[in-house]
Every structure is written in structure tokens, then in C-alpha cells.
Design a protein around this motif. Structure first.
Motif, PDB file in Angstrom:
ATOM      1  N   PHE A  80       0.840  -1.201   0.000  1.00 42.18           N
ATOM      2  CA  PHE A  80       0.000   0.000   0.000  1.00 42.18           C
ATOM      3  C   PHE A  80       0.876   1.252   0.000  1.00 42.18           C
ATOM      4  CE2 PHE A  80      -4.503   1.120   1.564  1.00 42.18           C
ATOM      5  CZ  PHE A  80      -4.467   2.355   0.959  1.00 42.18           C
ATOM      6  N   LYS A  81       1.863   1.277   0.867  1.00 44.38           N
ATOM      7  CA  LYS A  81       2.732   2.450   0.980  1.00 44.38           C
ATOM      8  C   LYS A  81       3.606   2.640  -0.254  1.00 44.38           C
ATOM      9  CE  LYS A  81       2.840   2.493   6.039  1.00 44.38           C
ATOM     10  NZ  LYS A  81       3.658   2.373   7.274  1.00 44.38           N
ATOM     11  N   GLN A  82       3.973   1.545  -0.892  1.00 48.74           N
ATOM     12  CA  GLN A  82       4.771   1.648  -2.106  1.00 48.74           C
ATOM     13  C   GLN A  82       3.925   2.110  -3.289  1.00 48.74           C
ATOM     14  OE1 GLN A  82       6.467  -2.280  -2.487  1.00 48.74           O
ATOM     15  NE2 GLN A  82       8.169  -1.836  -1.089  1.00 48.74           N
ATOM     16  N   SER A  83       2.680   1.710  -3.304  1.00 52.53           N
ATOM     17  CA  SER A  83       1.784   2.044  -4.416  1.00 52.53           C
ATOM     18  C   SER A  83       1.351   3.510  -4.406  1.00 52.53           C
ATOM     19  CB  SER A  83       0.540   1.152  -4.362  1.00 52.53           C
ATOM     20  OG  SER A  83      -0.405   1.536  -5.324  1.00 52.53           O
ATOM     21  N   ARG A  84       1.067   4.043  -3.224  1.00 56.82           N
ATOM     22  CA  ARG A  84       0.598   5.418  -3.059  1.00 56.82           C
ATOM     23  C   ARG A  84      -0.583   5.775  -3.994  1.00 56.82           C
ATOM     24  NH1 ARG A  84       3.835   9.267  -0.852  1.00 56.82           N
ATOM     25  NH2 ARG A  84       5.774   8.621   0.106  1.00 56.82           N
ATOM     26  N   PRO A  85      -1.669   5.029  -3.946  1.00 55.21           N
ATOM     27  CA  PRO A  85      -2.813   5.343  -4.815  1.00 55.21           C
ATOM     28  C   PRO A  85      -3.462   6.672  -4.440  1.00 55.21           C
ATOM     29  CG  PRO A  85      -3.442   3.720  -3.186  1.00 55.21           C
ATOM     30  CD  PRO A  85      -1.955   3.893  -3.047  1.00 55.21           C
ATOM     31  N   ALA A  86      -3.835   7.437  -5.450  1.00 55.14           N
ATOM     32  CA  ALA A  86      -4.497   8.721  -5.211  1.00 55.14           C
ATOM     33  C   ALA A  86      -5.960   8.687  -5.654  1.00 55.14           C
ATOM     34  CB  ALA A  86      -3.766   9.842  -5.934  1.00 55.14           C
ATOM     35  N   SER A  87      -6.267   7.806  -6.605  1.00 54.64           N
ATOM     36  CA  SER A  87      -7.638   7.722  -7.128  1.00 54.64           C
ATOM     37  C   SER A  87      -8.116   6.277  -7.058  1.00 54.64           C
ATOM     38  CB  SER A  87      -7.697   8.225  -8.568  1.00 54.64           C
ATOM     39  OG  SER A  87      -6.798   7.509  -9.395  1.00 54.64           O
ATOM     40  N   ILE A  88      -9.394   6.109  -6.737  1.00 55.96           N
ATOM     41  CA  ILE A  88      -9.969   4.775  -6.565  1.00 55.96           C
ATOM     42  C   ILE A  88     -11.225   4.611  -7.416  1.00 55.96           C
ATOM     43  CG2 ILE A  88     -11.023   3.171  -4.923  1.00 55.96           C
ATOM     44  CD1 ILE A  88      -9.286   4.333  -2.748  1.00 55.96           C
ATOM     45  N   LEU A  89     -11.271   3.505  -8.127  1.00 59.24           N
ATOM     46  CA  LEU A  89     -12.455   3.106  -8.887  1.00 59.24           C
ATOM     47  C   LEU A  89     -13.248   2.129  -8.027  1.00 59.24           C
ATOM     48  CD1 LEU A  89     -14.136   2.722 -11.540  1.00 59.24           C
ATOM     49  CD2 LEU A  89     -12.478   0.928 -12.146  1.00 59.24           C
ATOM     50  N   VAL A  90     -14.488   2.485  -7.695  1.00 63.16           N
ATOM     51  CA  VAL A  90     -15.344   1.625  -6.876  1.00 63.16           C
ATOM     52  C   VAL A  90     -16.312   0.883  -7.787  1.00 63.16           C
ATOM     53  CG1 VAL A  90     -17.058   1.539  -5.034  1.00 63.16           C
ATOM     54  CG2 VAL A  90     -15.173   3.170  -4.892  1.00 63.16           C
ATOM     55  N   LEU A  91     -16.239  -0.438  -7.782  1.00 60.92           N
ATOM     56  CA  LEU A  91     -17.135  -1.236  -8.620  1.00 60.92           C
ATOM     57  C   LEU A  91     -18.427  -1.555  -7.866  1.00 60.92           C
ATOM     58  CD1 LEU A  91     -14.655  -3.829 -10.176  1.00 60.92           C
ATOM     59  CD2 LEU A  91     -15.304  -1.564 -11.023  1.00 60.92           C
TER      60      LEU A  91
ATOM     61  N   ALA B 233     -21.985   6.774 -10.094  1.00 66.13           N
ATOM     62  CA  ALA B 233     -23.098   6.736 -11.043  1.00 66.13           C
ATOM     63  C   ALA B 233     -22.583   6.754 -12.479  1.00 66.13           C
ATOM     64  CB  ALA B 233     -24.036   7.921 -10.802  1.00 66.13           C
ATOM     65  N   LEU B 234     -21.578   7.570 -12.725  1.00 66.98           N
ATOM     66  CA  LEU B 234     -20.988   7.647 -14.062  1.00 66.98           C
ATOM     67  C   LEU B 234     -20.292   6.338 -14.431  1.00 66.98           C
ATOM     68  CD1 LEU B 234     -20.284   9.319 -16.561  1.00 66.98           C
ATOM     69  CD2 LEU B 234     -18.278  10.184 -15.341  1.00 66.98           C
ATOM     70  N   VAL B 235     -19.589   5.764 -13.479  1.00 67.50           N
ATOM     71  CA  VAL B 235     -18.909   4.491 -13.713  1.00 67.50           C
ATOM     72  C   VAL B 235     -19.922   3.393 -14.015  1.00 67.50           C
ATOM     73  CG1 VAL B 235     -17.571   2.662 -12.598  1.00 67.50           C
ATOM     74  CG2 VAL B 235     -16.886   5.050 -12.330  1.00 67.50           C
ATOM     75  N   ASP B 236     -20.995   3.336 -13.226  1.00 71.28           N
ATOM     76  CA  ASP B 236     -22.020   2.319 -13.419  1.00 71.28           C
ATOM     77  C   ASP B 236     -22.676   2.467 -14.793  1.00 71.28           C
ATOM     78  OD1 ASP B 236     -23.678   0.131 -12.386  1.00 71.28           O
ATOM     79  OD2 ASP B 236     -25.302   1.593 -12.360  1.00 71.28           O
ATOM     80  N   GLU B 237     -22.945   3.699 -15.201  1.00 67.43           N
ATOM     81  CA  GLU B 237     -23.567   3.943 -16.503  1.00 67.43           C
ATOM     82  C   GLU B 237     -22.622   3.558 -17.631  1.00 67.43           C
ATOM     83  OE1 GLU B 237     -26.426   4.767 -19.202  1.00 67.43           O
ATOM     84  OE2 GLU B 237     -26.630   4.641 -17.029  1.00 67.43           O
ATOM     85  N   THR B 238     -21.331   3.794 -17.439  1.00 66.87           N
ATOM     86  CA  THR B 238     -20.344   3.403 -18.450  1.00 66.87           C
ATOM     87  C   THR B 238     -20.361   1.900 -18.673  1.00 66.87           C
ATOM     88  OG1 THR B 238     -18.903   5.263 -17.864  1.00 66.87           O
ATOM     89  CG2 THR B 238     -17.887   3.434 -19.058  1.00 66.87           C
ATOM     90  N   PHE B 239     -20.450   1.148 -17.600  1.00 62.71           N
ATOM     91  CA  PHE B 239     -20.524  -0.303 -17.726  1.00 62.71           C
ATOM     92  C   PHE B 239     -21.801  -0.725 -18.456  1.00 62.71           C
ATOM     93  CE2 PHE B 239     -17.616  -0.493 -13.889  1.00 62.71           C
ATOM     94  CZ  PHE B 239     -16.558  -1.071 -14.573  1.00 62.71           C
TER      95      PHE B 239
ATOM     96  N   GLY C 103     -22.732  -2.937 -22.104  1.00 56.39           N
ATOM     97  CA  GLY C 103     -23.365  -4.237 -21.979  1.00 56.39           C
ATOM     98  C   GLY C 103     -23.092  -4.995 -20.705  1.00 56.39           C
ATOM     99  N   LEU C 104     -22.525  -4.342 -19.703  1.00 58.20           N
ATOM    100  CA  LEU C 104     -22.241  -4.998 -18.424  1.00 58.20           C
ATOM    101  C   LEU C 104     -23.250  -4.510 -17.386  1.00 58.20           C
ATOM    102  CD1 LEU C 104     -18.349  -4.659 -18.454  1.00 58.20           C
ATOM    103  CD2 LEU C 104     -19.693  -6.699 -18.954  1.00 58.20           C
ATOM    104  N   ASN C 105     -24.243  -5.336 -17.111  1.00 56.47           N
ATOM    105  CA  ASN C 105     -25.332  -4.915 -16.232  1.00 56.47           C
ATOM    106  C   ASN C 105     -25.323  -5.567 -14.854  1.00 56.47           C
ATOM    107  OD1 ASN C 105     -26.837  -3.213 -18.180  1.00 56.47           O
ATOM    108  ND2 ASN C 105     -27.044  -5.140 -19.306  1.00 56.47           N
ATOM    109  N   SER C 106     -24.487  -6.552 -14.661  1.00 62.24           N
ATOM    110  CA  SER C 106     -24.448  -7.222 -13.358  1.00 62.24           C
ATOM    111  C   SER C 106     -23.085  -7.027 -12.704  1.00 62.24           C
ATOM    112  CB  SER C 106     -24.720  -8.722 -13.520  1.00 62.24           C
ATOM    113  OG  SER C 106     -23.636  -9.371 -14.167  1.00 62.24           O
ATOM    114  N   ALA C 107     -23.094  -7.017 -11.376  1.00 61.92           N
ATOM    115  CA  ALA C 107     -21.852  -6.820 -10.629  1.00 61.92           C
ATOM    116  C   ALA C 107     -20.854  -7.947 -10.899  1.00 61.92           C
ATOM    117  CB  ALA C 107     -22.157  -6.742  -9.134  1.00 61.92           C
ATOM    118  N   SER C 108     -21.365  -9.166 -11.087  1.00 65.43           N
ATOM    119  CA  SER C 108     -20.462 -10.290 -11.342  1.00 65.43           C
ATOM    120  C   SER C 108     -19.722 -10.124 -12.661  1.00 65.43           C
ATOM    121  CB  SER C 108     -21.243 -11.607 -11.331  1.00 65.43           C
ATOM    122  OG  SER C 108     -22.275 -11.591 -12.299  1.00 65.43           O
TER     123      SER C 108
END
Length: 221
Positions: A33-44, A78-84, A88-93
């Protein structure tokens, strides 16, 4: 009216969030985690292992706040979900099955959060109606594919102190039945999903996610 019930439910259960104990420390390794230093997160959108179809979006709608307060930029869910959906990706799986490199290419985030809702809803347990929400999460680096962190959270109406009920056993049973019906009508689980999200994704305690670069506490944990 349903929306009013939901708001009231959220307010009621959030009153006791701050008084709850922090997760146990465990042996969390933050090296990656400390080596990666993520600044932005995509929540599925979360996977749903509960029988309630509302679980996925109840959790999804409330996970941005604790992550943002921890110091991360969270792509608008909401934008991420709409992009999916547009692709054609409508289910979380199906969404959870998308290749990591493809997610990085499309959204440009540093890390992706995979969440599974394991419990969501109200159940009748002889003398009471219990509303419970539980979930687990894994944060993965979209650049390397390495797991950075994993955690879990839960919240339950049984945490609230219950007073005595008049009318003996009959009164208790009737009260529980009414409570169960009210929980379903008001979607009380939605409020507990918010508490679960906060407990699972807030920074600042042992075993929790680290503070992000947009937090004044970045690097102190």
C-alpha cells in the motif's frame, strides 16, 4: 413517504456509529500500500450474496464518502455504473470479471475497490426483528495487480440497547412483528449499509485503509 422513512432510518442508526469500537488490529501488512501510493480509486458495484436485490446499490451509493474523507479521489460511481451499462455490463459479477488492465485503460484510476455484500436485510428472530448489513472489501492496484488492502465491516440493529416491552411475551412478539414490517417498508437496511461503509472504509484505525494524498493526515498512519 418511502423516502422519508429511509431518511429517518439513516438518521436513527447513524447516531450510534461514533460510539462503536474500532476493528481489531490484526496483522495487516501495508508494505504494498505504501509503495503504491494510490491517489484515485475506482469503486465497482458490489457483489451481492444476500437475498435482497437492493443491497448492491444501497452499498454503492454510500461508499464514496468514507473514501473521500480518507483523502482519495473517487470516480463518480453513477458515471462508472452507466459506463458499464452502455458497454453491456449490467451485473456486478460481470463487472468484477473485467480485466484489470482494461479498467485502468478506461477509467485511469490508480486502484480498484472490489466489495461483496454478505448480509443485507431484516430477519425475524423469535422475539425481535434484527436488521443487519455486512460486507468485505479488497483494494487492488490497477497498475501492478497487487492487493493493497483488505477489510470488512458490519452493522446491526442488535447493537442498540433494547428496553423492556410491556404485555409479556405476547407484547414482545407483536412488537417484533411490527418492527419487522416497519424495517421492510422503510428499508432500514439502507442506513446500516451506510454505517457498514464507514466502518469498513474509513482511515485512522488499526487494520483500516491508510489515509490518501488529499488528507492532511497523509503519511501519519
Amino acid at each position: 413517504m418511502a423516502k422519508l422513512f429511509k431518511i429517518l432510518a439513516c438518521c436513527a442508526v447513524l447516531l450510534f456509529v461514533t460510539g462503536c469500537a474500532a476493528p481489531k488490529a490484526g496483522n495487516t501488512d501495508y508494505t504494498a500500500f505504501k509503495q503504491s501510493r494510490p491517489a484515485s480509486i475506482l469503486v465497482l458495484p458490489p457483489l451481492n450474496e444476500s437475498p435482497d436485490v437492493n443491497a448492491t446499490y444501497a452499498m454503492l451509493a454510500q461508499m464514496t464518502l468514507p473514501l473521500a474523507e480518507a483523502g482519495y479521489y473517487v470516480l463518480p460511481v453513477a458515471l462508472v455504473d452507466e459506463t458499464f451499462k452502455q458497454n453491456g455490463l449490467n451485473s456486478a459479477s460481470d463487472i468484477h470479471g473485467v480485466d484489470r488492465e482494461k479498467l485502468r485503460e478506461i477509467f485511469g484510476a490508480d486502484a480498484v475497490l472490489y466489495v461483496t455484500v454478505t448480509k443485507y436485510g431484516s430477519s425475524y428472530v423469535v422475539v425481535d426483528s434484527v436488521t443487519e448489513v455486512a460486507a468485505k472489501a479488497t483494494l487492488v492496484d490497477l497498475r501492478s495487480g497487487e492487493t493493497l488492502w483488505a477489510g470488512a465491516g458490519r452493522a446491526s440493529s442488535s447493537e442498540q440497547s433494547s428496553g423492556s416491552s410491556g404485555g409479556g411475551w405476547v407484547g414482545i412478539l407483536v412488537s417484533a412483528a411490527i418492527k419487522q414490517m416497519t424495517n421492510h417498508l422503510s428499508d432500514a437496511s439502507y442506513g446500516y449499509a451506510g454505517i457498514t461503509s464507514v466502518r469498513m472504509l474509513s482511515a485512522g484505525a488499526p487494520g483500516r485503509i491508510l489515509y490518501g494524498p488529499h488528507s492532511p493526515r497523509y503519511g501519519t498512519d
